[in-house]
Scaffold this active site. Structure first.
Site, PDB file in Angstrom:
ATOM      1  N   HIS A  67      10.788  -3.662  -2.481  1.00 43.54           N
ATOM      2  CA  HIS A  67      10.352  -3.034  -1.226  1.00 43.54           C
ATOM      3  C   HIS A  67      10.296  -4.076  -0.097  1.00 43.54           C
ATOM      4  O   HIS A  67      10.695  -3.805   1.044  1.00 43.54           O
ATOM      5  CB  HIS A  67       8.980  -2.399  -1.447  1.00 43.54           C
ATOM      6  CG  HIS A  67       8.350  -1.839  -0.214  1.00 43.54           C
ATOM      7  ND1 HIS A  67       7.369  -2.511   0.488  1.00 43.54           N
ATOM      8  CD2 HIS A  67       8.553  -0.678   0.452  1.00 43.54           C
ATOM      9  CE1 HIS A  67       6.998  -1.778   1.523  1.00 43.54           C
ATOM     10  NE2 HIS A  67       7.701  -0.666   1.531  1.00 43.54           N
ATOM     11  N   GLU A  70      13.746  -4.783   1.137  1.00 43.77           N
ATOM     12  CA  GLU A  70      14.212  -3.670   1.980  1.00 43.77           C
ATOM     13  C   GLU A  70      13.743  -3.855   3.423  1.00 43.77           C
ATOM     14  O   GLU A  70      14.510  -3.673   4.372  1.00 43.77           O
ATOM     15  CB  GLU A  70      13.709  -2.346   1.412  1.00 43.77           C
ATOM     16  CG  GLU A  70      14.010  -1.120   2.266  1.00 43.77           C
ATOM     17  CD  GLU A  70      12.827  -0.185   2.374  1.00 43.77           C
ATOM     18  OE1 GLU A  70      12.478   0.197   3.510  1.00 43.77           O
ATOM     19  OE2 GLU A  70      12.242   0.164   1.331  1.00 43.77           O
ATOM     20  N   HIS A  71      12.479  -4.239   3.599  1.00 45.52           N
ATOM     21  CA  HIS A  71      11.928  -4.473   4.938  1.00 45.52           C
ATOM     22  C   HIS A  71      12.649  -5.628   5.644  1.00 45.52           C
ATOM     23  O   HIS A  71      12.969  -5.532   6.828  1.00 45.52           O
ATOM     24  CB  HIS A  71      10.439  -4.821   4.839  1.00 45.52           C
ATOM     25  CG  HIS A  71       9.536  -3.636   4.886  1.00 45.52           C
ATOM     26  ND1 HIS A  71       8.545  -3.504   5.833  1.00 45.52           N
ATOM     27  CD2 HIS A  71       9.475  -2.516   4.122  1.00 45.52           C
ATOM     28  CE1 HIS A  71       7.910  -2.349   5.628  1.00 45.52           C
ATOM     29  NE2 HIS A  71       8.454  -1.741   4.596  1.00 45.52           N
TER      30      HIS A  71
END
Length: 424
Positions: A67, A70-71
């Site tokens: 995650h 992804e950012h």
């Protein structure tokens, strides 16, 4: 280029494994204005323990890296943010992380190739520094705290923790404040270099394209090459039994919400589609709007809307999940148990089974009406080892006898968990 046709929906997909390792899937949709591109990698929140193929080194990364990555991919070395660039082109861009994959996408009617330039540039060119990683920790920390205060997320996570003892699905996709504090740029580059290898990725485009033309456009924008070395993932063996039966917490909610789960075990690829169809039929027979159980609850004022009825699965986990709101969730649980026991004792009603089966088929068909739904469906199924057309092909093989066998196998009350959030 491999062509796969399905006459039932009159659709055709084209799949090409490029020399550089990337798999491309093209879904032509004639006479549609909207175009959609989604680039995914088979790297999700549960992939936190693996062996680096280059040096055979075993690595365990903190929870939340997929995650976090992804950012960070949107931030470019020249100081721009690719989300802003894509928005300025008039396309709707986004990204998401699941338990088993991460995806970057955009959709729009104009400036498609300019947007494709940006998408394929930022996904292939990560830029991590000590400063920008530390800054992101604060942003993701706020997101984690926000989800901690979200009743729907808490009721879901508590259900996962009741079902799973060691599978990382019982950990928040974003990780925790503690786990993300351990992430640094070296960890992000390690994860990126191993899981964002082209051989581990799929790019899907859907819209009014000439298949050969769009394939050449994609090839021109690829700057990386695959090392063709597959990452070996390490997963601790999950026991078949559940961890606990029930958990109730109090939060700020106007009406109690619930999540009812049935822990299942992962199935082989050739079996999973047929099983998934059977489970969806059974769920609607048990608590769909036309079911005896739902009608009883609705007439008594115990429920005001049909619960969400899902079967979530990957190669590493599988479970039934029923979620919704009710004044007294315990009544939903009891009614569900009664219906399961009744069907196991008396068998399934053939007329009801056939009616629901047709409804499920209609639901599958409707997925093909929208370019974004189609592209996301084919991408998610691909990482599960499934061709989405298989749902239409397997539909007729699901008999009432098969569904009954799945009822007895999956809807085991000994593997049922109940998570509830009540008002303070």
């Amino acid at each position: 280029m491999q062509a796969i046709k399905n006459l039932k929906v009159k659709e055709e997909i084209y799949i090409e494994k490029l020399e550089n390792g990337l798999t491309v899937m093209i879904i032509p949709k004639k006479n549609t204005l909207k175009k959609y591109a989604i680039w995914g990698t088979n790297f999700g929140s549960i992939d936190n323990h693996f062996i680096i193929p280059k040096n055979n080194q075993e690595v365990q990364i903190p929870d939340g890296v997929a995650h976090f990555l992804e950012h960070k991919l949107f931030e470019q070395e020249n100081g721009t943010n690719s989300l802003d660039v894509l928005s300025s082109l008039g396309v709707d861009a986004n990204a998401y992380t699941t338990n088993d994959h991460t995806a970057y996408l955009f959709e729009g009617t104009n400036n498609f190739y300019e947007a494709l330039d940006e998408l394929m540039n930022y996904v292939q060119n990560p830029y991590f520094t000590h400063e920008n990683v530390e800054k992101e920790k604060g942003i993701i920390g706020q997101e984690i705290n926000m989800y901690d205060d979200e009743p729907e997320w808490q009721v879901y996570m508590n259900a996962m923790k009741l079902m799973y003892k060691v599978n990382p699905i019982n950990i928040d996709i974003a990780g925790s404040i503690e786990s993300i504090s351990k992430i640094d740029k070296d960890i992000l580059y390690t994860a990126y270099n191993n899981f964002y290898d082209l051989s581990n990725m799929l790019l899907v485009v859907c819209g009014d394209f000439d298949k050969d033309e769009i394939l050449e456009e994609i090839k021109r924008r690829i700057t990386k090459t695959s090392n063709n070395m597959k990452v070996e993932r390490i997963y601790e063996k999950e026991p078949e039994e559940i961890v606990g039966k029930e958990k109730t917490v109090t939060m700020e909610v106007s009406m109690p919400i619930f999540a009812i789960g049935f822990k299942d075990k992962p199935s082989k690829n050739e079996e999973i589609v047929k099983k998934h169809i059977a489970i969806q039929i059974l769920l609607y027979m048990l608590l769909g709007k036309s079911s005896e159980g739902y009608q009883k609850l609705y007439n008594n004022g115990d429920i005001i809307a049909q619960p969400s009825l899902d079967y979530e699965f990957s190669k590493q986990y599988a479970h039934v999940l029923i979620t919704g709101g009710a004044k007294e969730p315990e009544k939903i649980v009891e009614t569900l148990k009664e219906q399961i026991e009744k069907y196991k004792k008396e068998g399934l009603n053939k007329e009801h089974f056939e009616r629901i089966k047709k409804k499920i088929y209609g639901d599958f068909m409707s997925e093909y009406n929208d370019v974004s739904s189609m592209a996301r469906m084919f991408l998610a199924d691909y990482f599960k080892g499934i061709n989405s057309f298989d749902y239409l092909e397997q539909y007729n093989s699901v008999s009432i006898e098969y569904a009954f066998s799945i009822l007895k196998e999956v809807f085991d009350l000994n593997k049922m968990v109940v998570s509830i959030v009540k008002g303070k």
